[in-house]
Every structure is written in structure tokens, then in C-alpha cells.
Design a protein around this motif. Structure first.
Motif, PDB file in Angstrom:
ATOM      1  N   VAL A 320       2.360   5.951  -3.808  1.00 18.91           N
ATOM      2  CA  VAL A 320       1.295   5.728  -4.787  1.00 18.91           C
ATOM      3  C   VAL A 320       0.536   4.442  -4.459  1.00 18.91           C
ATOM      4  O   VAL A 320      -0.677   4.362  -4.669  1.00 18.91           O
ATOM      5  CB  VAL A 320       1.880   5.680  -6.215  1.00 18.91           C
ATOM      6  CG1 VAL A 320       0.798   5.365  -7.239  1.00 18.91           C
ATOM      7  CG2 VAL A 320       2.546   7.008  -6.563  1.00 18.91           C
ATOM      8  N   GLY A 321       1.243   3.452  -3.914  1.00 16.96           N
ATOM      9  CA  GLY A 321       0.584   2.218  -3.500  1.00 16.96           C
ATOM     10  C   GLY A 321      -0.443   2.461  -2.407  1.00 16.96           C
ATOM     11  O   GLY A 321      -1.561   1.934  -2.456  1.00 16.96           O
ATOM     12  N   ARG A 322      -0.072   3.282  -1.424  1.00 17.13           N
ATOM     13  CA  ARG A 322      -1.018   3.615  -0.341  1.00 17.13           C
ATOM     14  C   ARG A 322      -2.225   4.363  -0.898  1.00 17.13           C
ATOM     15  O   ARG A 322      -3.370   4.086  -0.514  1.00 17.13           O
ATOM     16  CB  ARG A 322      -0.322   4.461   0.732  1.00 17.13           C
ATOM     17  CG  ARG A 322       0.654   3.686   1.610  1.00 17.13           C
ATOM     18  CD  ARG A 322       1.077   4.520   2.813  1.00 17.13           C
ATOM     19  NE  ARG A 322       1.783   5.732   2.420  1.00 17.13           N
ATOM     20  CZ  ARG A 322       3.101   5.815   2.255  1.00 17.13           C
ATOM     21  NH1 ARG A 322       3.858   4.739   2.446  1.00 17.13           N
ATOM     22  NH2 ARG A 322       3.679   6.953   1.920  1.00 17.13           N
ATOM     23  N   LYS A 323      -1.966   5.296  -1.789  1.00 17.01           N
ATOM     24  CA  LYS A 323      -3.039   6.103  -2.369  1.00 17.01           C
ATOM     25  C   LYS A 323      -4.047   5.234  -3.119  1.00 17.01           C
ATOM     26  O   LYS A 323      -5.257   5.467  -3.054  1.00 17.01           O
ATOM     27  CB  LYS A 323      -2.442   7.143  -3.315  1.00 17.01           C
ATOM     28  CG  LYS A 323      -3.472   8.004  -4.031  1.00 17.01           C
ATOM     29  CD  LYS A 323      -2.792   8.972  -4.985  1.00 17.01           C
ATOM     30  CE  LYS A 323      -3.813   9.765  -5.784  1.00 17.01           C
ATOM     31  NZ  LYS A 323      -3.148  10.683  -6.754  1.00 17.01           N
ATOM     32  N   ASN A 324      -3.543   4.220  -3.819  1.00 20.46           N
ATOM     33  CA  ASN A 324      -4.410   3.370  -4.637  1.00 20.46           C
ATOM     34  C   ASN A 324      -4.785   2.057  -3.948  1.00 20.46           C
ATOM     35  O   ASN A 324      -5.397   1.192  -4.572  1.00 20.46           O
ATOM     36  CB  ASN A 324      -3.720   3.060  -5.974  1.00 20.46           C
ATOM     37  CG  ASN A 324      -3.655   4.256  -6.893  1.00 20.46           C
ATOM     38  OD1 ASN A 324      -4.595   4.547  -7.615  1.00 20.46           O
ATOM     39  ND2 ASN A 324      -2.533   4.970  -6.865  1.00 20.46           N
ATOM     40  N   GLU A 325      -4.401   1.931  -2.673  1.00 20.84           N
ATOM     41  CA  GLU A 325      -4.689   0.720  -1.891  1.00 20.84           C
ATOM     42  C   GLU A 325      -4.171  -0.533  -2.602  1.00 20.84           C
ATOM     43  O   GLU A 325      -4.870  -1.527  -2.764  1.00 20.84           O
ATOM     44  CB  GLU A 325      -6.191   0.610  -1.612  1.00 20.84           C
ATOM     45  CG  GLU A 325      -6.721   1.771  -0.769  1.00 20.84           C
ATOM     46  CD  GLU A 325      -8.209   1.635  -0.478  1.00 20.84           C
ATOM     47  OE1 GLU A 325      -8.902   0.923  -1.226  1.00 20.84           O
ATOM     48  OE2 GLU A 325      -8.674   2.242   0.503  1.00 20.84           O
ATOM     49  N   VAL A 326      -2.921  -0.445  -3.039  1.00 16.87           N
ATOM     50  CA  VAL A 326      -2.251  -1.549  -3.719  1.00 16.87           C
ATOM     51  C   VAL A 326      -1.283  -2.217  -2.753  1.00 16.87           C
ATOM     52  O   VAL A 326      -0.585  -1.531  -1.992  1.00 16.87           O
ATOM     53  CB  VAL A 326      -1.488  -1.039  -4.970  1.00 16.87           C
ATOM     54  CG1 VAL A 326      -0.508  -2.090  -5.493  1.00 16.87           C
ATOM     55  CG2 VAL A 326      -2.473  -0.645  -6.052  1.00 16.87           C
ATOM     56  N   LEU A 327      -1.233  -3.537  -2.781  1.00 23.57           N
ATOM     57  CA  LEU A 327      -0.327  -4.274  -1.912  1.00 23.57           C
ATOM     58  C   LEU A 327       1.103  -4.126  -2.427  1.00 23.57           C
ATOM     59  O   LEU A 327       1.414  -4.510  -3.554  1.00 23.57           O
ATOM     60  CB  LEU A 327      -0.709  -5.758  -1.867  1.00 23.57           C
ATOM     61  CG  LEU A 327       0.165  -6.656  -0.980  1.00 23.57           C
ATOM     62  CD1 LEU A 327       0.103  -6.211   0.469  1.00 23.57           C
ATOM     63  CD2 LEU A 327      -0.262  -8.116  -1.112  1.00 23.57           C
ATOM     64  N   VAL A 328       1.981  -3.538  -1.618  1.00 22.61           N
ATOM     65  CA  VAL A 328       3.381  -3.352  -1.980  1.00 22.61           C
ATOM     66  C   VAL A 328       4.247  -4.247  -1.100  1.00 22.61           C
ATOM     67  O   VAL A 328       4.218  -4.136   0.128  1.00 22.61           O
ATOM     68  CB  VAL A 328       3.812  -1.878  -1.827  1.00 22.61           C
ATOM     69  CG1 VAL A 328       5.312  -1.732  -2.092  1.00 22.61           C
ATOM     70  CG2 VAL A 328       3.019  -0.976  -2.765  1.00 22.61           C
ATOM     71  N   PHE A 329       4.993  -5.134  -1.748  1.00 26.14           N
ATOM     72  CA  PHE A 329       5.942  -5.970  -1.007  1.00 26.14           C
ATOM     73  C   PHE A 329       7.310  -5.311  -1.066  1.00 26.14           C
ATOM     74  O   PHE A 329       7.829  -5.021  -2.146  1.00 26.14           O
ATOM     75  CB  PHE A 329       6.020  -7.380  -1.591  1.00 26.14           C
ATOM     76  CG  PHE A 329       7.050  -8.238  -0.915  1.00 26.14           C
ATOM     77  CD1 PHE A 329       6.812  -8.754   0.351  1.00 26.14           C
ATOM     78  CD2 PHE A 329       8.267  -8.502  -1.526  1.00 26.14           C
ATOM     79  CE1 PHE A 329       7.769  -9.519   0.990  1.00 26.14           C
ATOM     80  CE2 PHE A 329       9.225  -9.269  -0.893  1.00 26.14           C
ATOM     81  CZ  PHE A 329       8.971  -9.785   0.371  1.00 26.14           C
ATOM     82  N   ASP A 330       7.924  -5.073   0.096  1.00 26.76           N
ATOM     83  CA  ASP A 330       9.175  -4.329   0.172  1.00 26.76           C
ATOM     84  C   ASP A 330      10.374  -5.269  -0.009  1.00 26.76           C
ATOM     85  O   ASP A 330      11.017  -5.695   0.941  1.00 26.76           O
ATOM     86  CB  ASP A 330       9.271  -3.582   1.498  1.00 26.76           C
ATOM     87  CG  ASP A 330      10.200  -2.386   1.424  1.00 26.76           C
ATOM     88  OD1 ASP A 330      11.080  -2.386   0.542  1.00 26.76           O
ATOM     89  OD2 ASP A 330      10.057  -1.450   2.236  1.00 26.76           O
ATOM     90  N   PHE A 331      10.677  -5.571  -1.260  1.00 33.99           N
ATOM     91  CA  PHE A 331      11.813  -6.429  -1.623  1.00 33.99           C
ATOM     92  C   PHE A 331      13.115  -5.798  -1.137  1.00 33.99           C
ATOM     93  O   PHE A 331      14.017  -6.482  -0.622  1.00 33.99           O
ATOM     94  CB  PHE A 331      11.825  -6.597  -3.147  1.00 33.99           C
ATOM     95  CG  PHE A 331      12.698  -7.714  -3.661  1.00 33.99           C
ATOM     96  CD1 PHE A 331      13.438  -8.534  -2.809  1.00 33.99           C
ATOM     97  CD2 PHE A 331      12.777  -7.961  -5.028  1.00 33.99           C
ATOM     98  CE1 PHE A 331      14.231  -9.566  -3.306  1.00 33.99           C
ATOM     99  CE2 PHE A 331      13.568  -8.991  -5.532  1.00 33.99           C
ATOM    100  CZ  PHE A 331      14.299  -9.785  -4.666  1.00 33.99           C
ATOM    101  N   ASP A 332      13.233  -4.487  -1.282  1.00 33.34           N
ATOM    102  CA  ASP A 332      14.440  -3.767  -0.869  1.00 33.34           C
ATOM    103  C   ASP A 332      14.670  -3.905   0.637  1.00 33.34           C
ATOM    104  O   ASP A 332      15.787  -4.170   1.087  1.00 33.34           O
ATOM    105  CB  ASP A 332      14.313  -2.295  -1.263  1.00 33.34           C
ATOM    106  CG  ASP A 332      15.601  -1.520  -1.053  1.00 33.34           C
ATOM    107  OD1 ASP A 332      16.668  -2.009  -1.482  1.00 33.34           O
ATOM    108  OD2 ASP A 332      15.552  -0.415  -0.478  1.00 33.34           O
ATOM    109  N   LYS A 333      13.611  -3.739   1.420  1.00 24.12           N
ATOM    110  CA  LYS A 333      13.724  -3.839   2.880  1.00 24.12           C
ATOM    111  C   LYS A 333      14.152  -5.238   3.302  1.00 24.12           C
ATOM    112  O   LYS A 333      14.943  -5.405   4.242  1.00 24.12           O
ATOM    113  CB  LYS A 333      12.388  -3.468   3.521  1.00 24.12           C
ATOM    114  CG  LYS A 333      12.426  -3.391   5.041  1.00 24.12           C
ATOM    115  CD  LYS A 333      11.082  -2.938   5.586  1.00 24.12           C
ATOM    116  CE  LYS A 333      11.118  -2.851   7.113  1.00 24.12           C
ATOM    117  NZ  LYS A 333       9.804  -2.392   7.647  1.00 24.12           N
TER     118      LYS A 333
END
Length: 373
Positions: A320-333
Motif C-alpha cells: 500500500v505504501g508503494r501504491k500511495n508513494e508513501v515512505l516506508v521505513f522497514d523497522f522489522d528488516k
């Protein structure tokens, strides 16, 4: 005979009119077929006091908010006045409540930080008896023709969707204490994933449309904690004997033989959470880190006890982040990488404060660049 025919015609028209009226009266006016509604007064008084930065989410967001003063001081370096950060995050809060809070704000902050997804099943979102109806309604919603019609005439939603027994929310959060069969848990999970994706898409698009910069974080998951329950019928007697054999080999620290057994088991019993967890531990002991991580993630995803989040929610968030061009920080990774050399969690759910501070530092630097401070 004519009178009878007239009566039949009028009865049919009356029945049809009543059906349409009843569907209109019984249905929610949401264009998305959500199986719940909020009382009109819920979150009407919510206020962010003109704060430029707001943190939203569940218990993980609530924990992140405990570092808001530290974040504010870092962002405010060289400023005459410290920037204000407010938290709307709350323990036990599913995305449905987070979305409602955001939509009830008179104005959105300049920056919104979202960290949640770990308590989507904490509160009952729908009745199990409505699972088939909810699934049917979402199939209608996902049809492009339906979406087009609802864009032009939103009120058609009341006539298109089949009514359900809507869950009605007040301000207080009530935990779901119902006991569900394993089969129902699996069915309910599918609905929860669908709801999360739709709510997240609405949250992201709403925040962006109202001029707020959004930073979303994946939820960190403690993969070292074993699943609490494997779903029933995921292990037959023959496979169970092989699984017990693998456990005995692990106790003897004969990981090579244990690996040959567990590698077959994850193919044979590919819906058993504990088998994936054990295979992940064995693969990790042999240094097969990528294979181990995939197995451990499957173990969490297949857990039939709904007590924490799932890597599936993280995948949905990234999509959904990619779809809405939202910056997602991968805390889990970040924590997956770190766990090879450090103890990254303080308990079953919360990462060590050190890693929250690291995330705060990263967010602070990005916000400073965004605000050109």
C-alpha cells in the motif's frame, strides 16, 4: 381472477419496495463494505493543539511515542523553540480506530508517523457469522464497475452491499474475549488482512490528500519467540513422529540430521506453525540465515493464537505504501539484520530501547531535511 392478478402484482411491488427500503435502512453508508460503524460522538473532541508532528498507531506506536521528547530535541537542534510532538497512539488500537481519529481531526499535522499493525485482532471487528457476506461484499467492491458507480453515486453502496450485523464502537476499547476454533481463526485472519489493506489505503490517501507528510514503519516482530499454537489438522500421526524425531536430534545437538528431517517436514506439513519455527531454528544453527528467516516468518504467519502481529501485515503495508508513494521505513528488516549479533528485543513484543532510539534518529534526520532545518 383479475383481482387475484392485481393483488399478486401489488404484493410483488410492495415486497420489492420493502426489500429495497430494508437494505437501505440496514446498510452503512460507507463506499467500502466495512463490517463496523462508530457512534457519532467517538473521537469528536480529538485535538492535536497545532502540533506539527503526530504519532499514530497501536502499542508499538505508543512505545515509540515515549521517545517523543528525545525526537523533538533532535529535530529542534539550533532552533530557538523546541518543536512539539503529540501522540494519538494507544495500546489495543486497531487501524480502524486510528483511521477514525485522523478523519476527525479538524486539520492534519505537517508530519504524521504511523507504527501499528500488531493489535489488529485485539478488538472484535466483525461477527463470524458474517464472514461469507463480508467476503461477497468485498468481491463486489473490488469490481471496477462497482468502484466506478460508487465514485459517481456513493449512496448506491446502501443498495449494492448485503447488510451485516455491524459491530458498533464507542470510545473505549474492549478486547475480544471470544474463543474461536482454529478453522474460524484462519477464516477471520483472511478478513482482517482484507480490512487492514483497505483501511491502510484509505489512511495513506487521506493523509496525503490533506497535505501531511507521512512516514510509515513496519512492525518489528520477535521471530525468536515460538508460535503459541499450531492450527489443528496441520499434523498427522506419521508426520508427528518425524517431528518428534527432529526435536530429539536438536536436543542431541545433531543439527545436520535434524535439518534433513525438518526440511522435509516443512514441505509435507506446510501449514504447521511449530514445524516452521523449529526448522528455522535448525537452519539458523547451521548458518543458513536466509532459509531460517523465511521459515521463522512462516511460523509467525501460521500461528493459530492471535496475540501479536504478522509479517503479512508488513507486506500489506509495503504494498500500500508503494501504491500511495508513501515512505516506508522497514523497522522489522533492521532488527532481522541486527539479531545476528545482538539481542534486539526486551520481551516478546517490544524491541530494546536502543533500537527505538536508532529509529528516532533516522526519522529525526529525515524530518529535519524535509522541513529544511
Amino acid at each position: 381472477m383479475k383481482k387475484i392478478l392485481v393483488l399478486i402484482v401489488f404484493a410483488s411491488i410492495g415486497a420489492g419496495c420493502y426489500f429495497i427500503f430494508d437494505r437501505y435502512r440496514s446498510n452503512s453508508n460507507s463506499t467500502i463494505p466495512l463490517p463496523y460503524v462508530f457512534h457519532n460522538t467517538v473521537y469528536k473532541d480529538i485535538n492535536i493543539e497545532k502540533a506539527p508532528i503526530v504519532i499514530i498507531g497501536d502499542r508499538l506506536g505508543y512505545k515509540l511515542a515515549s521517545f517523543k521528547n528525545y525526537m523533538a530535541s533532535r529535530i529542534s537542534t539550533n532552533l530557538s523553540k523546541q518543536i512539539k510532538i503529540i501522540s494519538l497512539a494507544q495500546k489495543g488500537e486497531g487501524l480502524h480506530r486510528t483511521l477514525k481519529k485522523i478523519k476527525n481531526l479538524k486539520r492534519l499535522p505537517l508530519v504524521t508517523i504511523y507504527l501499528g499493525g500488531s493489535e489488529e485482532t485485539y478488538e472484535q471487528r466483525f461477527k463470524s457469522k458474517d464472514i461469507n457476506t463480508i467476503t461477497k461484499n468485498f468481491k463486489l467492491y473490488e469490481d471496477d464497475r462497482t468502484k466506478t458507480a460508487l465514485m459517481i453515486f456513493p449512496s448506491l453502496a446502501k443498495f449494492i452491499y448485503t447488510p451485516v450485523d455491524y459491530k458498533k464502537y464507542i470510545k473505549s476499547i474492549t478486547p475480544d474475549e471470544n474463543e474461536y476454533s482454529d478453522f474460524l481463526v484462519q477464516q477471520r485472519n483472511m478478513i482482517h488482512f482484507k480490512l487492514y489493506e483497505q483501511e491502510l489505503n484509505e489512511l495513506f490517501s487521506y493523509i496525503k490528500e490533506h497535505g501531511s507528510y507521512l512516514y510509515a514503519l513496519t512492525q518489528p516482530i520477535n521471530y525468536s519467540v515460538p508460535p503459541k499454537k499450531s492450527c489443528s489438522n496441520s499434523l498427522d500421526e506419521i508426520t508427528k513422529k518425524r517431528f518428534d524425531e527432529a526435536i530429539e536430534l536438536v536436543k542431541k545437538k545433531d543439527f545436520k540430521k535434524a535439518y534433513s528431517v525438518s526440511k522435509d517436514l516443512v514441505l509435507i506439513a506446510n501449514t504447521n506453525a511449530k514445524i516452521f519455527y523449529v526448522h528455522g531454528q535448525i537452519a539458523s544453527s547451521l548458518g543458513f540465515n536466509k532459509e531460517a528467516q523465511k521459515a521463522l516468518q512462516m511460523g509467525v504467519a501460521l500461528d493459530c493464537k492471535q496475540w501479536r502481529g504478522s509479517p503479512i501485515y508488513n507486506q500489506i503495508l509495503k504494498k500500500v505504501g508503494r501504491k500511495n508513494e508513501v515512505l516506508v521505513f522497514d523497522f522489522d528488516k533492521l532488527l532481522i539484520k541486527e539479531k545476528q549479533k545482538n539481542i534486539v528485543f526486551q520481551d516478546d513484543v517490544y524491541p530494546q530501547n536502543l533500537y527505538y532510539e536508532r529509529v528516532v534518529n533516522i526519522l529525526s534526520d529525515r524530518i529535519r531535511r524535509l522541513l529544511k532545518l
